[in-house]
Each structure stands twice: as C-alpha cells, then as structure tokens.
Design a protein around this motif. Structure first.
Motif, PDB file in Angstrom:
ATOM      1  N   UNK A 166     -37.810  13.840 -35.890  1.00 43.96           N
ATOM      2  CA  UNK A 166     -36.761  14.583 -36.587  1.00 43.96           C
ATOM      3  C   UNK A 166     -36.576  15.880 -35.813  1.00 43.96           C
ATOM      4  N   UNK A 167     -35.491  15.994 -35.068  1.00 46.24           N
ATOM      5  CA  UNK A 167     -35.364  17.128 -34.150  1.00 46.24           C
ATOM      6  C   UNK A 167     -35.339  18.470 -34.864  1.00 46.24           C
ATOM      7  N   UNK A 168     -34.692  18.522 -36.031  1.00 45.96           N
ATOM      8  CA  UNK A 168     -34.661  19.741 -36.844  1.00 45.96           C
ATOM      9  C   UNK A 168     -34.086  19.372 -38.205  1.00 45.96           C
ATOM     10  N   UNK A 169     -34.238  20.246 -39.212  1.00 43.39           N
ATOM     11  CA  UNK A 169     -33.973  19.839 -40.595  1.00 43.39           C
ATOM     12  C   UNK A 169     -32.515  19.821 -41.063  1.00 43.39           C
ATOM     13  N   UNK A 170     -31.541  19.876 -40.193  1.00 43.67           N
ATOM     14  CA  UNK A 170     -30.165  19.797 -40.648  1.00 43.67           C
ATOM     15  C   UNK A 170     -29.840  18.387 -41.130  1.00 43.67           C
ATOM     16  N   UNK A 177     -39.390  25.131 -41.801  1.00 46.97           N
ATOM     17  CA  UNK A 177     -39.050  24.601 -43.115  1.00 46.97           C
ATOM     18  C   UNK A 177     -37.576  24.859 -43.415  1.00 46.97           C
ATOM     19  N   UNK A 178     -37.057  24.081 -44.355  1.00 48.66           N
ATOM     20  CA  UNK A 178     -35.656  24.243 -44.735  1.00 48.66           C
ATOM     21  C   UNK A 178     -35.552  23.959 -46.225  1.00 48.66           C
ATOM     22  N   UNK A 179     -34.926  24.854 -46.956  1.00 49.64           N
ATOM     23  CA  UNK A 179     -34.879  24.768 -48.413  1.00 49.64           C
ATOM     24  C   UNK A 179     -33.697  23.923 -48.872  1.00 49.64           C
ATOM     25  N   UNK A 180     -33.783  22.614 -48.621  1.00 46.41           N
ATOM     26  CA  UNK A 180     -32.744  21.699 -49.080  1.00 46.41           C
ATOM     27  C   UNK A 180     -33.399  20.476 -49.699  1.00 46.41           C
ATOM     28  N   UNK A 181     -32.671  19.813 -50.558  1.00 49.10           N
ATOM     29  CA  UNK A 181     -33.173  18.597 -51.201  1.00 49.10           C
ATOM     30  C   UNK A 181     -33.379  17.499 -50.163  1.00 49.10           C
ATOM     31  N   UNK A 182     -32.511  17.457 -49.168  1.00 48.57           N
ATOM     32  CA  UNK A 182     -32.636  16.449 -48.113  1.00 48.57           C
ATOM     33  C   UNK A 182     -33.966  16.595 -47.387  1.00 48.57           C
ATOM     34  N   UNK A 233     -36.887  15.643 -49.719  1.00 45.39           N
ATOM     35  CA  UNK A 233     -36.996  14.191 -49.879  1.00 45.39           C
ATOM     36  C   UNK A 233     -37.642  13.538 -48.668  1.00 45.39           C
ATOM     37  N   UNK A 234     -37.336  14.060 -47.483  1.00 48.64           N
ATOM     38  CA  UNK A 234     -37.962  13.537 -46.271  1.00 48.64           C
ATOM     39  C   UNK A 234     -39.463  13.776 -46.299  1.00 48.64           C
ATOM     40  N   UNK A 235     -39.871  14.991 -46.659  1.00 49.08           N
ATOM     41  CA  UNK A 235     -41.296  15.298 -46.717  1.00 49.08           C
ATOM     42  C   UNK A 235     -42.006  14.412 -47.740  1.00 49.08           C
ATOM     43  N   UNK A 236     -41.337  14.155 -48.859  1.00 46.99           N
ATOM     44  CA  UNK A 236     -41.924  13.306 -49.890  1.00 46.99           C
ATOM     45  C   UNK A 236     -42.107  11.879 -49.386  1.00 46.99           C
ATOM     46  N   UNK A 237     -41.108  11.369 -48.667  1.00 43.49           N
ATOM     47  CA  UNK A 237     -41.208  10.019 -48.115  1.00 43.49           C
ATOM     48  C   UNK A 237     -42.355   9.919 -47.116  1.00 43.49           C
ATOM     49  N   UNK A 238     -42.532  10.952 -46.310  1.00 46.69           N
ATOM     50  CA  UNK A 238     -43.630  10.980 -45.343  1.00 46.69           C
ATOM     51  C   UNK A 238     -44.974  10.991 -46.071  1.00 46.69           C
ATOM     52  N   UNK A 281     -34.573  25.471 -33.137  1.00 46.89           N
ATOM     53  CA  UNK A 281     -35.881  24.867 -33.363  1.00 46.89           C
ATOM     54  C   UNK A 281     -35.900  23.408 -32.890  1.00 46.89           C
ATOM     55  N   UNK A 282     -34.762  22.915 -32.455  1.00 42.45           N
ATOM     56  CA  UNK A 282     -34.646  21.498 -32.111  1.00 42.45           C
ATOM     57  C   UNK A 282     -35.727  21.040 -31.144  1.00 42.45           C
ATOM     58  N   UNK A 283     -36.330  19.895 -31.482  1.00 40.45           N
ATOM     59  CA  UNK A 283     -37.287  19.262 -30.578  1.00 40.45           C
ATOM     60  C   UNK A 283     -36.503  18.606 -29.451  1.00 40.45           C
ATOM     61  N   UNK A 284     -36.749  19.050 -28.230  1.00 35.60           N
ATOM     62  CA  UNK A 284     -36.064  18.519 -27.050  1.00 35.60           C
ATOM     63  C   UNK A 284     -37.042  17.620 -26.309  1.00 35.60           C
ATOM     64  N   UNK A 285     -36.655  16.374 -26.099  1.00 39.69           N
ATOM     65  CA  UNK A 285     -37.547  15.388 -25.491  1.00 39.69           C
ATOM     66  C   UNK A 285     -37.028  14.954 -24.126  1.00 39.69           C
TER      67      UNK A 285
END
Length: 306
Positions: A96-100, A125-130, A133-138, A178-182
């Motif tokens: 997940x490159x960044x939380x947008x 961190x990012x204060x959004x429901x999206x 929800x991702x953190x919860x799934x993980x 903050x994007x993860x660049x690979x």
C-alpha cells in the motif's frame, strides 16, 4: 542497463481512445496476455485500469506475486475478478504505497479475498474510515505490517530484486510524499513504481532510480515527475494511471511536454486501458487493452535492444 525502445508512438496515438468519461472496466482473463509462466523465463507487470487510482500486479518468473495498491473501493470486485481470472489465489507481497483512498480503497476486500504473505506500508497514519478498515482487515488476517522506506529490500531471488528507494524522510506535509517507491529489476530490465511521490520526495532519493519503465507519480500531475528526476531515471516508457475525464486534469500538460521533450514513450490507462509488460529479463513487450480492439493490428508491440 540496456536501453529498450519500441518505436510505435504513432501507432499508439492512432489507437488511443478519446479522453471522455468512460466506465472503469478491467479486461477479463482472456483479453490480456497469459500470466507469466512459472518456469523462470518471464515476468509480467500489469498496470490495471482502475480509473482515477493505482493498481499494479506483478507476476514473477517463479509464479510469486506482488500487488501494489488497489484503486478505490468501487474497483475491489473488478480487481478480485481479474486476479481470480489469472489463476491467482495468493498474493505473496502486498504494498500500500500510501493511505489515500484511490490507492488503498479496494485493498481491504482484496486482502479478505486472498491468501496474503507480507504487507508493506509507509509509516504514516491517516484518519479515514478507509484506512481504519484496511488496518482491521490486516489485523483479522493475523498479518504484520512491514515498514516501506528507503533501503528496505522487498525480495531478491531468481534473478529478480526489488527494493524501496523512498520515502527517505520521516515526516512530510503532503501525504503523497510518504509514498513507497519500489524499484524492481529482472535481469537487464528495470521498473520504477512511484505511487504518488511528488518532487519533494524525488529530490531526496539517493538510490539508483534508473529504469526502463516508470509508473509516473501522482497520475501524471505536474507536482511530480520533474525533468531532472526523469533524466536520472532515463526510462524508455512511462505509464500514467488515471481516469478518463478526471476532475484533476491528470495527466497535466506540463508532464506530457516533459515526456515528449525527453522522448519517453507514454501509455495512459485512461486512453489505452490496462497496460501489460512482459519481459524475459533482456527485452520487453508492451500490450494495451486498446490495441486489442483494433481487429487485426498487431496486438503485441515490437521491441528491440540498442
């Protein structure tokens, strides 16, 4: 690094679809090249058309998989169907490159649908429901998040290496940086996946960024892809992931002019649809969804080595 070129820009322009508002539609499993065989000979990188968002699937020569981003939430079902159509049941690496939301919106459902090996995310961190929800799934999968940052190696085996070259700092004002660049390399062919990294992040990268193919940062925005950075990457081809008729005006004209000035062949998901690159580690071939609709014109674009 050998330079790989495919002198077909004129053909691409003729085949391009007009940039009007079109529904997002990923190709079915029969309208893209067969997935890379797990025989040590081919690697396939697919830049999925998820509208105004990012999603890339990498199938390594040994059959292992890397998924980078997963578009918005509305793309989740299409992404899952595409992966299943490719015979994929496990994602060995998820980034997940960044939380947008246009990068992680569909990732919760993807993680729930597949067996997942390792997850990499930048430490922000990012204060959004999206994001929550991702953190919860993980968490529910019992997975641990690995930090994606400059100097971290994703993997290195079988002639393939993948390392993060950004983010290089601990704090940014803009979440995009903050994007993860690979950087991914197979033999002589290299790829650079920029997420939404902007010029501030680009200027901080000290690692090798040379690549044959670059997925441009921030959907071709003028805030990314500076001429200086593109000259350092020195790619033959650039992929822009953006939605048809998007409200941001992506890709921006400034970026397109820079690409043209540097002679970089450009592919856009809003015009070309899903873009697939197949490489044997020496040369590569590029195929687009748009080229498949031409009824007789060569589907696989030729490439040659200089």
């Amino acid at each position: 690094m050998k330079r790989i070129v495919s002198g077909v820009l004129t053909l691409l322009l003729l085949l391009s679809l007009c940039a009007c508002s079109l529904p997002v539609s990923l190709p079915d499993s029969n309208s893209v090249p067969e997935k890379a065989a797990a025989d040590g000979s081919a690697m396939q990188v697919t830049f999925l058309d998820v509208g105004q968002g990012d999603c890339e699937l990498i199938v390594l020569p040994d059959g292992k998989t890397i998924l980078i981003d997963a578009g918005e939430s509305k793309s989740a079902d299409d992404i899952i169907s595409f992966l299943e159509g490719q015979g994929i049941s496990r994602l060995d690496y998820v980034i997940a490159t960044h939380p947008h939301a246009d990068h992680i919106g569909g990732m919760q459902e993807v993680i729930e649908a597949f067996d997942v090996g390792e997850i990499y995310m930048p430490k922000v961190e990012h204060d959004t429901k999206t994001y929550e929800n991702l953190l919860l799934a993980i968490q529910e999968k019992g997975l641990r998040i690995h930090t994606a940052k400059d100097g971290v190696s994703l993997m290195e085996e079988g002639g393939v290496s993948a390392q993060f070259v950004a983010p290089c700092a601990d704090s940014y004002k803009d979440l995009n940086n903050y994007s993860a660049v690979l950087r991914l390399t197979y033999g002589d062919v290299s790829f650079l996946f920029m997420g939404d990294a902007e010029q501030e992040s680009e200027a901080q990268i000290t690692a090798d960024v040379s690549a044959d193919i670059i997925k441009l940062g921030h959907h071709g925005s003028s805030t990314s892809s500076s001429q200086e950075f593109l000259e350092a990457v020195s790619p033959s081809a650039a992929i822009i992931s953006c939605g048809a008729g998007n409200s941001y005006g992506h890709p921006h004209e400034e970026t397109l002019r820079t690409l043209d000035l540097l002679g970089i062949e450009t592919y856009r998901t809003d015009q070309d649809g899903t873009v697939t690159v197949t490489t044997d580690g020496t040369t590569y071939q590029i195929q687009t969804a748009a080229s498949q609709k031409t009824g007789g014109i060569a589907l696989m674009l030729p490439v040659f080595t200089i």
